[in-house]
Design an enzyme around this catalytic site. Structure first.
Site, PDB file in Angstrom:
ATOM      1  N   LYS A  35       0.845  -1.205   0.000  1.00 19.70           N
ATOM      2  CA  LYS A  35       0.000   0.000   0.000  1.00 19.70           C
ATOM      3  C   LYS A  35       0.877   1.252   0.000  1.00 19.70           C
ATOM      4  CE  LYS A  35      -0.368  -0.293   5.007  1.00 19.70           C
ATOM      5  NZ  LYS A  35      -1.119  -0.900   6.108  1.00 19.70           N
ATOM      6  N   ARG A 130     -10.570  -0.191  15.113  1.00 15.24           N
ATOM      7  CA  ARG A 130     -10.513   0.622  13.904  1.00 15.24           C
ATOM      8  C   ARG A 130     -11.497  -0.036  12.946  1.00 15.24           C
ATOM      9  NH1 ARG A 130      -4.707   1.513  11.173  1.00 15.24           N
ATOM     10  NH2 ARG A 130      -5.300  -0.526  10.400  1.00 15.24           N
ATOM     11  N   TYR A 260      16.140  29.976   8.027  1.00 11.06           N
ATOM     12  CA  TYR A 260      14.855  30.563   8.443  1.00 11.06           C
ATOM     13  C   TYR A 260      14.747  30.599   9.961  1.00 11.06           C
ATOM     14  CZ  TYR A 260      12.822  30.260   3.752  1.00 11.06           C
ATOM     15  OH  TYR A 260      12.547  30.419   2.431  1.00 11.06           O
ATOM     16  N   MET A 308      12.258  24.160   2.271  1.00 12.41           N
ATOM     17  CA  MET A 308      11.549  23.372   1.258  1.00 12.41           C
ATOM     18  C   MET A 308      12.504  22.655   0.305  1.00 12.41           C
ATOM     19  SD  MET A 308       8.634  24.564  -1.460  1.00 12.41           S
ATOM     20  CE  MET A 308       7.444  25.098  -0.243  1.00 12.41           C
TER      21      MET A 308
HETATM   22  C1  LIG Z   1      -0.392  -1.957   6.661  1.00 12.98           C
HETATM   23  C2  LIG Z   1      -0.988  -3.230   7.037  1.00 12.98           C
HETATM   24  C3  LIG Z   1      -0.183  -4.342   7.292  1.00 12.98           C
HETATM   25  C4  LIG Z   1       1.326  -4.286   7.284  1.00 12.98           C
HETATM   26  O1  LIG Z   1       1.802  -3.687   8.464  1.00 12.98           O
HETATM   27  P1  LIG Z   1       3.369  -3.607   8.750  1.00 12.98           P
HETATM   28  O2  LIG Z   1       3.505  -3.084  10.116  1.00 12.98           O
HETATM   29  O3  LIG Z   1       3.926  -2.624   7.753  1.00 12.98           O
HETATM   30  O4  LIG Z   1       3.899  -4.961   8.537  1.00 12.98           O
HETATM   31  C5  LIG Z   1      -0.814  -5.536   7.575  1.00 12.98           C
HETATM   32  N1  LIG Z   1      -2.159  -5.627   7.623  1.00 12.98           N
HETATM   33  C6  LIG Z   1      -2.960  -4.564   7.398  1.00 12.98           C
HETATM   34  C7  LIG Z   1      -4.425  -4.725   7.476  1.00 12.98           C
HETATM   35  C8  LIG Z   1      -2.407  -3.339   7.109  1.00 12.98           C
HETATM   36  O5  LIG Z   1      -3.196  -2.287   6.897  1.00 12.98           O
END
Ligand SMILES: *Cc1c(COP(=O)(O)O)cnc(C)c1O
Length: 363
Positions: A35, A130, A260, A308
């Site tokens: 992802k 969640r 800055y 930046m």
């Molecule tokens: C992101 C995610 C993972 C992977 O988590 P890591 O800590 O990066 O290994 C696994 N399962 C779900 C549902 C996730 O959203």
């Protein structure tokens, strides 16, 4: 000259890390979580390098489409599930599996009716609060899914951990994870299907939770989420080197202020390096003076505020530093976890934040 800022992706490290995950969870299949553009490493690039993975996990349907367009043929799981009815035919067409975590999705699936069968993974909320069905709703949701003609084969089960980075030798006592495992096992007892509980931290620290599938994200990129540890502490190799070059070396008198907000005062007459990197490239502005950085492979510190496009570097202990010299922000020689800790975040956020103007190189 074009901007010399590069993110080099080490595909051999990705493969090494997949091997490490397999060695840690020898009885499990490995879903490589890609992802957020492969945690910022590049979705297609990572998926190709990890061709040995048993499946891929994404958070957006558009990422699943990109993987299929790139010729990736392994199973793909949409980890946060579909959120509108029109996603369902897209999933079916792409042969992408979906997490089902909410009653609204059951309704959409029932209304969608038959069609090319879709594989579903039922998410159980064991305490992270969640996504997921509450323990008392799981059996009913499982039965409804299993009865749907448009759902293929067995419904799989998954859980997500809130604190699996707490295990022996780290902070915390692991109580929440033990409790999540207990609830998952209790709720799903006797259901004849495959199960997945573990993210990277649980792969490293909770062998009881390896089950049929592990879902590895950060570990594949060589990162640790365990406080005070780096990927290397677990035999993992960083998959990214973020680097640039010096654009200027200036000699600044004692008592002057740099950058800055004039936040850093020179304690001596000293050389100050200016590097072609800033928060516009994804280096965190929150990194304070004192954050480590390498010039010509030698360790020194960020001084003044990160801006930046540029940042300033203490060159007092870097003999003979010159314009064009290499500057390393993070990589195998300087773990991203160290920079993240200085900036008050985790390595994942830093690799995810690299921006489009950075040139990606594969090696
Ligand atoms: C992101 C995610 C993972 C992977 O988590 P890591 O800590 O990066 O290994 C696994 N399962 C779900 C549902 C996730 O959203």
């Amino acid at each position: 000259m074009s901007r010399p800022t590069t993110a080099t992706i080490h595909t051999d490290a990705l493969r090494h890390n997949l091997g490490q995950v397999r060695a840690r969870a020898p009885g499990s299949r490995v879903m490589a979580v890609v992802k957020a553009d492969g945690y910022g490493h590049g979705l297609e690039r990572v998926a190709r390098a990890l061709g040995g993975a048993d499946a891929f996990g994404v958070a957006a349907l558009s990422d699943a489409e990109r993987l299929r367009a790139a010729g990736i043929s392994q199973p793909i799981l949409l980890l946060s599930g579909f959120n509108e009815a029109s996603d369902i035919p897209r999933l079916r067409k792409l042969h992408v599996d979906s997490v089902v975590h909410h009653p609204s999705q059951l309704q959409m699936l029932e209304q969608a009716g038959a069609g090319e069968p879709l594989r579903c993974w039922l998410k159980v909320d064991t305490g992270m609060h969640r996504l997921g069905f509450a323990p008392e709703a799981v059996r009913d949701a499982h039965a409804r899914l299993t009865a749907m003609p448009g759902v293929v084969g067995e419904v799989r089960l998954l859980n997500h951990f809130a604190s699996s980075d707490e295990f022996l030798g780290s902070a915390g006592d692991g109580r929440q994870t033990r409790e999540q495992i207990r609830i998952f096992n209790e709720v799903t007892a006797g259901l004849p299907c495959e199960r997945s509980l573990a993210n990277s931290a649980a792969i490293l620290g909770w062998p009881d939770a390896h089950a049929d599938w592990v879902r590895a994200g950060g570990a594949l990129y060589g990162m640790s989420v365990v406080e005070g540890k780096t990927g290397a502490d677990f035999g993992l190799r960083p998959a990214m080197t973020f680097a640039t070059r010096l654009l200027a070396v200036n000699h600044i008198r004692k008592g002057e202020r740099i950058g800055y907000g004039a936040t850093w005062e020179t304690p001596d007459d000293m050389p100050v390096g200016v590097a072609a990197i800033g928060y516009g490239d994804g280096y965190p502005r929150a990194a304070p003076a004192g954050t480590p950085i390498l010039v010509n492979g030698q360790r020194t510190q960020v001084i003044g505020r990160v801006s930046m496009d540029l940042m300033t570097i203490d060159l007092r202990n870097i003999a003979g530093a010159r314009v064009g010299d290499p500057v390393l922000l993070w990589g195998p020689e300087l773990p991203v976890e160290v920079i993240a800790s200085a900036a008050g975040t985790i390595g994942y956020e830093l690799t995810c934040s690299i921006t489009r103007r950075v040139r990606f190189v594969e090696r």
